[in-house]
Scaffold this motif. Structure first.
Motif, PDB file in Angstrom:
ATOM      1  N   ASN A  44       0.691  -1.303  -0.100  1.00 28.56           N
ATOM      2  CA  ASN A  44      -0.062   0.008   0.019  1.00 28.56           C
ATOM      3  C   ASN A  44       1.058   1.267  -0.010  1.00 28.56           C
ATOM      4  OD1 ASN A  44      -1.613   2.109   0.635  1.00 28.56           O
ATOM      5  ND2 ASN A  44      -2.863   1.322   2.064  1.00 28.56           N
ATOM      6  N   PRO A  45       0.852   1.996  -0.958  1.00 33.27           N
ATOM      7  CA  PRO A  45       1.934   3.121  -1.236  1.00 33.27           C
ATOM      8  C   PRO A  45       1.657   4.093   0.033  1.00 33.27           C
ATOM      9  CG  PRO A  45       1.023   2.544  -3.395  1.00 33.27           C
ATOM     10  CD  PRO A  45       0.235   1.740  -2.320  1.00 33.27           C
ATOM     11  N   ASP A  46       0.423   4.156   0.346  1.00 37.02           N
ATOM     12  CA  ASP A  46       0.010   5.086   1.519  1.00 37.02           C
ATOM     13  C   ASP A  46       0.914   4.971   2.894  1.00 37.02           C
ATOM     14  OD1 ASP A  46      -1.660   6.376  -0.048  1.00 37.02           O
ATOM     15  OD2 ASP A  46      -3.522   5.595   0.811  1.00 37.02           O
ATOM     16  N   LEU A  47       1.508   3.683   2.801  1.00 35.34           N
ATOM     17  CA  LEU A  47       2.234   3.155   3.881  1.00 35.34           C
ATOM     18  C   LEU A  47       3.658   3.559   3.997  1.00 35.34           C
ATOM     19  CD1 LEU A  47       0.692  -0.267   5.003  1.00 35.34           C
ATOM     20  CD2 LEU A  47      -0.186   2.068   6.049  1.00 35.34           C
ATOM     21  N   ASP A  48       3.869   4.008   2.808  1.00 33.43           N
ATOM     22  CA  ASP A  48       5.322   4.364   2.300  1.00 33.43           C
ATOM     23  C   ASP A  48       5.658   5.402   1.500  1.00 33.43           C
ATOM     24  OD1 ASP A  48       8.195   2.980   2.402  1.00 33.43           O
ATOM     25  OD2 ASP A  48       7.615   2.297   0.451  1.00 33.43           O
ATOM     26  N   GLY A  49       4.858   6.731   1.937  1.00 32.75           N
ATOM     27  CA  GLY A  49       4.993   7.665   1.393  1.00 32.75           C
ATOM     28  C   GLY A  49       6.134   8.499   1.590  1.00 32.75           C
ATOM     29  N   GLU A  50       6.657   9.665   1.022  1.00 31.39           N
ATOM     30  CA  GLU A  50       7.730  10.307   1.428  1.00 31.39           C
ATOM     31  C   GLU A  50       7.664  10.743   2.865  1.00 31.39           C
ATOM     32  OE1 GLU A  50      10.106  14.533   0.293  1.00 31.39           O
ATOM     33  OE2 GLU A  50       8.483  13.493  -0.966  1.00 31.39           O
ATOM     34  N   GLY A  51       8.728  10.455   3.799  1.00 30.87           N
ATOM     35  CA  GLY A  51       8.830  10.803   4.882  1.00 30.87           C
ATOM     36  C   GLY A  51       8.013   9.735   6.022  1.00 30.87           C
ATOM     37  N   ALA A  52       7.557   9.063   5.560  1.00 27.35           N
ATOM     38  CA  ALA A  52       6.921   7.912   6.235  1.00 27.35           C
ATOM     39  C   ALA A  52       7.772   6.713   6.643  1.00 27.35           C
ATOM     40  CB  ALA A  52       5.552   7.120   5.414  1.00 27.35           C
ATOM     41  N   THR A  53       7.543   6.360   7.562  1.00 25.15           N
ATOM     42  CA  THR A  53       8.224   4.921   8.366  1.00 25.15           C
ATOM     43  C   THR A  53       7.666   3.789   7.910  1.00 25.15           C
ATOM     44  OG1 THR A  53       9.056   6.432  10.509  1.00 25.15           O
ATOM     45  CG2 THR A  53       9.110   3.829  10.511  1.00 25.15           C
ATOM     46  N   PRO A  54       8.321   2.997   7.120  1.00 24.71           N
ATOM     47  CA  PRO A  54       7.799   1.744   6.412  1.00 24.71           C
ATOM     48  C   PRO A  54       7.521   0.760   7.551  1.00 24.71           C
ATOM     49  CG  PRO A  54      10.180   1.689   6.104  1.00 24.71           C
ATOM     50  CD  PRO A  54       9.908   3.040   6.546  1.00 24.71           C
TER      51      PRO A  54
END
Length: 201
Positions: A44-54
């Protein structure tokens, strides 16, 4: 010595492809490990956007892939395609860059006379798109896998198949660049075990 990380497309505890994976790792000249992809969340790209912690399992996978010198994907084929669990793992690696330029081999095994050729081709295409270096001389399609495996030992016991796996692992190790950037041994290798259609275990 090069470090090899393997990803399995089968989550079964005692699968034929698991036996192939274990046998291949034992034939590789260098340290080896396997990645746990069963705990990965759905991509899910929403869990891995810029600045996000995977998510933790994603971060662990990326760290393991990044630390490896070469990758090995061993997988069954389902409905003429790649098992969802393995495709999901690759989806998590598409944008993070750990596979870029990394030597990778694909091995598929099937109980049918086909060797999982559809999944093998699809995995190679996905890895090329991810700009991994697919080592064609190290890729294999293993047909009629059932009698080639000892279920108790969970290893391949068929001598010709073991010899071919050894060649594949030698070629994969040889594709790892030396410190000066050149492959260890750029010479061509023997051909693969080939088949034609199917689904695997």
């Amino acid at each position: 010595m090069p470090r090899l990380l393997a990803l399995s497309g089968s989550l079964r505890a005692r699968s034929s492809n698991g036996a192939v994976l274990r046998s291949a790792l034992e034939l590789f000249d260098g340290p080896t490990g396997t990645a746990d992809i069963g705990a990965l969340p759905h991509f899910n790209p929403d869990l891995d956007g810029e600045g996000a912690t995977p998510p933790g399992p994603v971060a662990a996978l990326r760290t393991a892939v990044g630390a490896a010198d070469a990758l090995l994907l061993v997988s069954p084929e389902y409905a003429h395609g790649v098992p969802g669990v393995l495709k999901n793992a690759l989806d998590w690696l598409v944008g993070s860059g750990e596979c870029v330029g990394k030597p990778v081999a694909v091995i598929t095994a099937s109980p049918f006379p086909t060797g999982g050729d559809h999944a093998n081709a699809q995995l190679r295409e996905t890895l090329r798109m991810m700009t991994g270096t697919v080592v064609a001389d190290a890729c294999r399609e293993i047909p009629a896998i059932g009698p080639k495996v000892d279920p108790a030992a969970e290893r391949v016991t068929d001598a010709p198949t073991l010899a071919d796996l050894r060649t594949a692992m030698t070629r994969l190790a040889a594709a790892v660049p030396r410190p000066d950037g050149a492959p260890t041994d750029p010479a061509p290798a023997a051909g693969a075990i080939a088949g034609t259609t199917g689904a695997t275990v």
